[in-house]
Each structure stands twice: as structure tokens, then as C-alpha cells.
Design a protein around this motif. Structure first.
Motif, PDB file in Angstrom:
ATOM      1  N   GLU A 150      -5.604  -0.006   7.828  1.00 42.46           N
ATOM      2  CA  GLU A 150      -5.529   1.744   7.810  1.00 42.46           C
ATOM      3  C   GLU A 150      -5.052   2.158   8.868  1.00 42.46           C
ATOM      4  N   GLN A 151      -5.183   1.911   9.990  1.00 38.74           N
ATOM      5  CA  GLN A 151      -4.790   2.513  11.335  1.00 38.74           C
ATOM      6  C   GLN A 151      -3.040   2.407  10.966  1.00 38.74           C
ATOM      7  N   GLU A 206       0.636  -0.916   0.041  1.00 36.09           N
ATOM      8  CA  GLU A 206      -0.101  -0.169   0.487  1.00 36.09           C
ATOM      9  C   GLU A 206       0.726   0.928  -0.200  1.00 36.09           C
ATOM     10  N   ASP A 229      -8.286  -5.267   7.360  1.00 38.25           N
ATOM     11  CA  ASP A 229      -8.494  -3.982   6.482  1.00 38.25           C
ATOM     12  C   ASP A 229      -8.614  -3.121   7.847  1.00 38.25           C
ATOM     13  N   GLN A 230      -9.241  -3.023   9.069  1.00 39.40           N
ATOM     14  CA  GLN A 230      -9.642  -1.394   9.828  1.00 39.40           C
ATOM     15  C   GLN A 230      -8.029  -1.638  10.583  1.00 39.40           C
TER      16      GLN A 230
END
Length: 207
Positions: A195-196, A24, A191-192
Motif C-alpha cells: 500500500e505504501q 496492481e 500488504d501494508q
């Protein structure tokens, strides 16, 4: 730009999230690279490094190290082959991790990197935890393991983790004060969690 270390309770998704984070952010994911570079420096095979990691700190490893001295092994194998034991592994691992950290944009998984780089100004340390039952379930789904095999993998992984950190003289590897960010993967999705981790790195880049 940052160096991100990711440590985890076994089965909390460390390898999955580390590789996704690197992709990412367009960072380099350093996992096999560490093994390959360490093996190259001490002139042993990648498998020899993995063997040390698997038995580090255990009775078998200490016994073998006591029985087979470095001089004896060098006479036995000749100069074309090197030698590795726990002391050589830790010394060389620290050198490899510090050398890799001289380049920005890297993600380092496990191997005590959070302690080796604890005072590095650009290092961000992330720790992943989770309920044991959830970590077992994650391994079942991710690697298509039966319940017994997944449970055994978690338990064996935690033993290896404890033994490896003992070589650093560390027992506080689950202490949240060691890390910039601790994520409970039982309470958020992968996924969460990702993101963090991304938010942490990008906020650090802005500072």
C-alpha cells in the motif's frame, strides 16, 4: 507515469512485492526481461547472464576473466556466440536498464537500477529492509525451505548483492538517502508495504 526500482535486503520480499505492485498498477514487471534482453545483445544464453550475476565480484569470477580473454573466447566459440564478463555485463546492463526506462509503467527489481537511473526524472526508488530473522522466516514460508537452507539463502544472497554493487563502485546501497521510500518489512505486513508503494507511485503520477 513512473519507473519504479525496487531494491532489497535478501529475503525482505522484493520479488513478491515488485510483482504485486506491477499487477496492481498495471505496470510491466521487468525481471527476466532484463536477463533475456542482456543475453540477446551480447549473444550468450540466459544462464550465462545468471552465472555472472551469481559470481560477480568474487575471486572465481575475477580469475576466470583474467584467464579467458574476449579474443580467445571468440576464436574458441566462433562468431555465432558472444562473450560476457563483468565489464561486458555492467556496460550492457546499463544500456538495457536505460532503454527499458524509456517506457513508462515499469517495475525494475534489483541489479543496481536505483543507481543506473538515479538522475532519471520519472524514476522512483524503493528499498526494502528487514531483520535477518524475519527475512529467513519469510523465505521458509514462501519457498518451503528448512531453517538451515533459508539462512544459507539469505547469507549467500547478501554476499552476491555486495559483490554485484561492488561492480558499480557502490557501497551505500542501504543508505536511506538514496531512495524515495524505505520500508522495514519487519515492522509492517507485506500488504501494508504494498500500500505504501502504491501511494508513492500514485502521488507521483498526480504531480
Amino acid at each position: 507515469m513512473a519507473i519504479v526500482t525496487v531494491s532489497r535486503q535478501f529475503g525482505a520480499g522484493g520479488r513478491t512485492l515488485s510483482s504485486r505492485l506491477a499487477k496492481e498498477l498495471n505496470y510491466r514487471f521487468m525481471d527476466n526481461v532484463v536477463i533475456q534482453e542482456l543475453a540477446r545483445r551480447v549473444r550468450v544464453t540466459n544462464e550465462s547472464v545468471r552465472d555472472i550475476e551469481n559470481i560477480a565480484g568474487g575471486f572465481f569470477s575475477r580469475t576466470i576473466s583474467a584467464m579467458l580473454s574476449r579474443n580467445y573466447m571468440e576464436r574458441l566459440t566462433g562468431q555465432d556466440f558472444g562473450y560476457i564478463d563483468e565489464k561486458v555485463y555492467i556496460k550492457t546492463l546499463k544500456e538495457v536498464i536505460n532503454d527499458l526506462a524509456r517506457n513508462d509503467n515499469v517495475v525494475l527489481l534489483g541489479r543496481g537500477a536505483q543507481f543506473i537511473l538515479e538522475n532519471h526524472p520519472q524514476a522512483l526508488h524503493v528499498h526494502l529492509v528487514g531483520e535477518k530473522k524475519d527475512r529467513i522466516e519469510f523465505l521458509q514460508k514462501t519457498y518451503d525451505l528448512h531453517l538451515g537452507k533459508a539462512r544459507e539463502a539469505v547469507e549467500d544472497g547478501e554476499k552476491r548483492r555486495h559483490n554485484l554493487y561492488s561492480l558499480f563502485g557502490k557501497s551505500n546501497y542501504d543508505d536511506p538517502l538514496v531512495y524515495h521510500l524505505v520500508i522495514n518489512t519487519s515492522r509492517m505486513t507485506k500488504d501494508q508495504a504494498l500500500e505504501q508503494m502504491i501511494v508513492l507511485v500514485r502521488q507521483s503520477d498526480k504531480q
